[in-house]
Design a protein around this motif. Structure first.
Motif, mmCIF file in Angstrom:
data_model
loop_
_atom_site.group_PDB
_atom_site.id
_atom_site.type_symbol
_atom_site.label_atom_id
_atom_site.label_comp_id
_atom_site.label_asym_id
_atom_site.label_seq_id
_atom_site.Cartn_x
_atom_site.Cartn_y
_atom_site.Cartn_z
ATOM 1 N N SER A 38 -16.366 68.033 -16.922
ATOM 2 C CA SER A 38 -16.266 69.449 -17.298
ATOM 3 C C SER A 38 -16.148 69.620 -18.805
ATOM 4 O O SER A 38 -16.023 70.745 -19.284
ATOM 5 N N PHE A 39 -16.205 68.499 -19.560
ATOM 6 C CA PHE A 39 -15.887 68.545 -20.984
ATOM 7 C C PHE A 39 -17.081 68.148 -21.847
ATOM 8 O O PHE A 39 -17.942 67.382 -21.420
ATOM 9 N N PRO A 40 -17.125 68.647 -23.094
ATOM 10 C CA PRO A 40 -18.219 68.290 -23.999
ATOM 11 C C PRO A 40 -18.057 66.881 -24.557
ATOM 12 O O PRO A 40 -16.943 66.400 -24.760
ATOM 13 N N LYS A 41 -19.167 66.234 -24.824
ATOM 14 C CA LYS A 41 -19.156 64.858 -25.314
ATOM 15 C C LYS A 41 -18.500 64.745 -26.684
ATOM 16 O O LYS A 41 -18.003 63.678 -27.059
ATOM 17 N N SER A 42 -18.476 65.826 -27.445
ATOM 18 C CA SER A 42 -17.920 65.789 -28.805
ATOM 19 C C SER A 42 -16.422 65.513 -28.820
ATOM 20 O O SER A 42 -15.870 65.111 -29.847
ATOM 21 N N LEU A 43 -15.742 65.725 -27.694
ATOM 22 C CA LEU A 43 -14.296 65.516 -27.627
ATOM 23 C C LEU A 43 -14.012 64.120 -27.063
ATOM 24 O O LEU A 43 -13.952 63.916 -25.864
ATOM 25 N N PHE A 65 -20.869 47.536 -10.295
ATOM 26 C CA PHE A 65 -20.572 48.941 -9.957
ATOM 27 C C PHE A 65 -20.609 49.726 -11.256
ATOM 28 O O PHE A 65 -19.718 49.613 -12.089
ATOM 29 N N LYS A 66 -21.652 50.504 -11.434
ATOM 30 C CA LYS A 66 -21.827 51.265 -12.666
ATOM 31 C C LYS A 66 -21.769 52.764 -12.373
ATOM 32 O O LYS A 66 -22.358 53.235 -11.390
ATOM 33 N N ILE A 67 -21.051 53.478 -13.234
ATOM 34 C CA ILE A 67 -20.901 54.930 -13.096
ATOM 35 C C ILE A 67 -21.366 55.567 -14.395
ATOM 36 O O ILE A 67 -20.760 55.368 -15.452
ATOM 37 N N SER A 68 -22.459 56.319 -14.347
ATOM 38 C CA SER A 68 -22.954 57.013 -15.539
ATOM 39 C C SER A 68 -22.169 58.308 -15.724
ATOM 40 O O SER A 68 -21.897 59.025 -14.760
ATOM 41 N N VAL A 69 -21.777 58.581 -16.967
ATOM 42 C CA VAL A 69 -20.944 59.743 -17.286
ATOM 43 C C VAL A 69 -21.811 60.814 -17.933
ATOM 44 O O VAL A 69 -22.556 60.534 -18.873
ATOM 45 N N HIS A 70 -21.702 62.052 -17.447
ATOM 46 C CA HIS A 70 -22.533 63.154 -17.916
ATOM 47 C C HIS A 70 -21.654 64.313 -18.373
ATOM 48 O O HIS A 70 -20.779 64.780 -17.630
ATOM 49 N N ALA A 71 -21.876 64.772 -19.598
ATOM 50 C CA ALA A 71 -21.060 65.838 -20.182
ATOM 51 C C ALA A 71 -21.252 67.152 -19.436
ATOM 52 O O ALA A 71 -22.237 67.352 -18.708
ATOM 53 N N GLY A 72 -20.299 68.063 -19.635
ATOM 54 C CA GLY A 72 -20.365 69.376 -19.018
ATOM 55 C C GLY A 72 -21.679 70.069 -19.342
ATOM 56 O O GLY A 72 -22.068 70.154 -20.508
ATOM 57 N N GLU A 74 -24.647 69.025 -18.402
ATOM 58 C CA GLU A 74 -25.787 68.105 -18.352
ATOM 59 C C GLU A 74 -26.387 68.027 -16.954
ATOM 60 O O GLU A 74 -27.608 68.114 -16.781
ATOM 61 N N LEU A 75 -25.533 67.848 -15.947
ATOM 62 C CA LEU A 75 -25.999 67.817 -14.559
ATOM 63 C C LEU A 75 -25.760 69.135 -13.850
ATOM 64 O O LEU A 75 -26.514 69.512 -12.947
ATOM 65 N N MET A 76 -24.703 69.828 -14.266
ATOM 66 C CA MET A 76 -24.315 71.091 -13.640
ATOM 67 C C MET A 76 -23.353 71.787 -14.589
ATOM 68 O O MET A 76 -22.794 71.152 -15.488
ATOM 69 N N PRO A 77 -23.145 73.106 -14.431
ATOM 70 C CA PRO A 77 -22.193 73.808 -15.301
ATOM 71 C C PRO A 77 -20.802 73.180 -15.211
ATOM 72 O O PRO A 77 -20.414 72.651 -14.164
#
Length: 360
Positions: A38-43, A65-72, A74-77
């Protein structure tokens, strides 16, 4: 990976997690998940907790076991991640639960509620009290299993274009405030606005809102709020210690091998410790920088605090009478808080008051 290499890369929290983590079989299957933040990558502080989590999971499983992280966004609001996890659009999310109080106010309790527990107390309730038990029973209604995902510590009350001296100064104030706190502030005449972190500066700059809070000096300095609102208030009584969480789809979690489920538990604790450490280390430096930039620091007066406390307690009593989910979780939360406050009142607070008055 050798234990020495893992220890060096993960630090103290990693030592604790890796030391208790199970051995992973070399024949274990490869798994790929996606995490919506839910957070921006800048933080790097609050968003960074998800990256810490992902890195530990990968290292403890030898990259299987890999988990890709996506900023708020990017994938959904940012405020849709609960729906994403519930529907298994993504396997997991990292968020602040109070964003979703509109679904049920009970969501807020595992994050932060006005005049709630501080960071250490919240962690104690979650891990050693009934916190995880009662919140997981609630989250089961949304196909979610929750894990601790970091704590910001006590937050600031935010940035205001003009000074706030009385309760009347709050009336009509358009205030960006996270989630459930708006329920209390609206009873004092505030017009709460729920805006994602990455969009706050623009709204404050354009005058769409009169005031805004985020977390504290380190993040606030990065986001530049001091450039458009000179008055910085404390304390953020609605967030004595925001407990962020990892939400995992229950079916996706159940499909994992037991060793991987154990790794998730350990990785969440590493991320939880790391976030708190980052904020505690970086906020003092940032606060000094803000003061050097001419920011006016103000404490909310007792009259405002007492008025807010009364409204919060009245709201909780109302919810307890009308919402069975709230009553079950909140009653356990308050019972724990009453007991832990007795300890903090004497040893912890007594020591803190003395040390904060000293010149070191």
């Amino acid at each position: 990976m050798e234990r020495r290499t893992l220890t060096k890369s993960l630090g103290l929290a990693g030592i604790l997690a890796a030391g208790a983590a199970p051995a992973i079989s070399s024949a274990q299957q490869e798994i790929r998940w996606r995490l919506a933040s839910s957070f921006p990558k800048s933080l790097d502080t609050i968003y960074g907790a998800a990256e810490d989590f992902s890195n530990v999971v990968s290292e403890l499983t030898g990259g299987k076991f890999k988990i890709s992280v996506h900023a708020g966004g990017e994938l959904m609001p940012p405020f849709s991640v609960v729906d994403g996890v519930q529907a298994r659009t993504v396997e997991m999310a990292h968020t602040a639960s109070y964003y979703f109080f509109g679904k049920d106010p009970t969501f807020a309790i595992s994050g932060a509620i006005p005049f709630g527990m501080n960071a250490r107390q919240m962690t104690a309730w979650m891990l050693e009290g009934n916190g995880l038990k009662v919140t997981r029973e609630f989250y089961a209604n949304f196909n979610i299993v929750n894990y601790p995902g970091g704590n910001t510590g006590a937050q600031m009350a935010g940035w205001f274009r003009r000074e706030i001296k009385t309760v009347n100064d709050l009336k009509g104030l358009k205030f960006r405030v996270g989630g459930f706190a708006g329920r209390v502030l609206s009873r004092l005449g505030v017009v709460p606005q729920n805006i994602p972190g990455g969009e706050i500066y623009q709204a404050l700059e354009k005058g769409t809102i009169d005031a805004a809070e985020w977390i504290g000096p380190y993040d606030d300095l990065k986001l530049g709020f001091h450039k458009v609102a000179p008055n910085y208030y404390y304390p953020g009584w609605w967030e004595g210690g925001l407990n962020c969480e990892f939400y995992i789809n229950d079916k996706a979690l159940a499909e994992l091998p037991k060793e991987y489920r154990d790794v998730i538990e350990h990785a969440s604790k590493v991320a939880h410790v790391n976030m708190q450490a980052k904020y505690d280390a970086r906020n003092p430096v940032a606060l000094r920088q803000l003061a050097q930039n001419g920011v006016k620091l103000h404490g909310l007066n007792t009259t405002i605090m007492e008025a807010a406390f009364k409204e919060a307690m009245d709201l909780y009593n109302e919810l307890g009478s009308s919402n069975a989910n709230w009553k079950k979780v909140y009653d356990d939360y308050r019972k724990f808080q009453r007991e832990v406050n007795l300890w903090f009142r004497f040893a912890e607070s007594g020591f803190d008051r003395f040390m904060q008055a000293q010149r070191l």
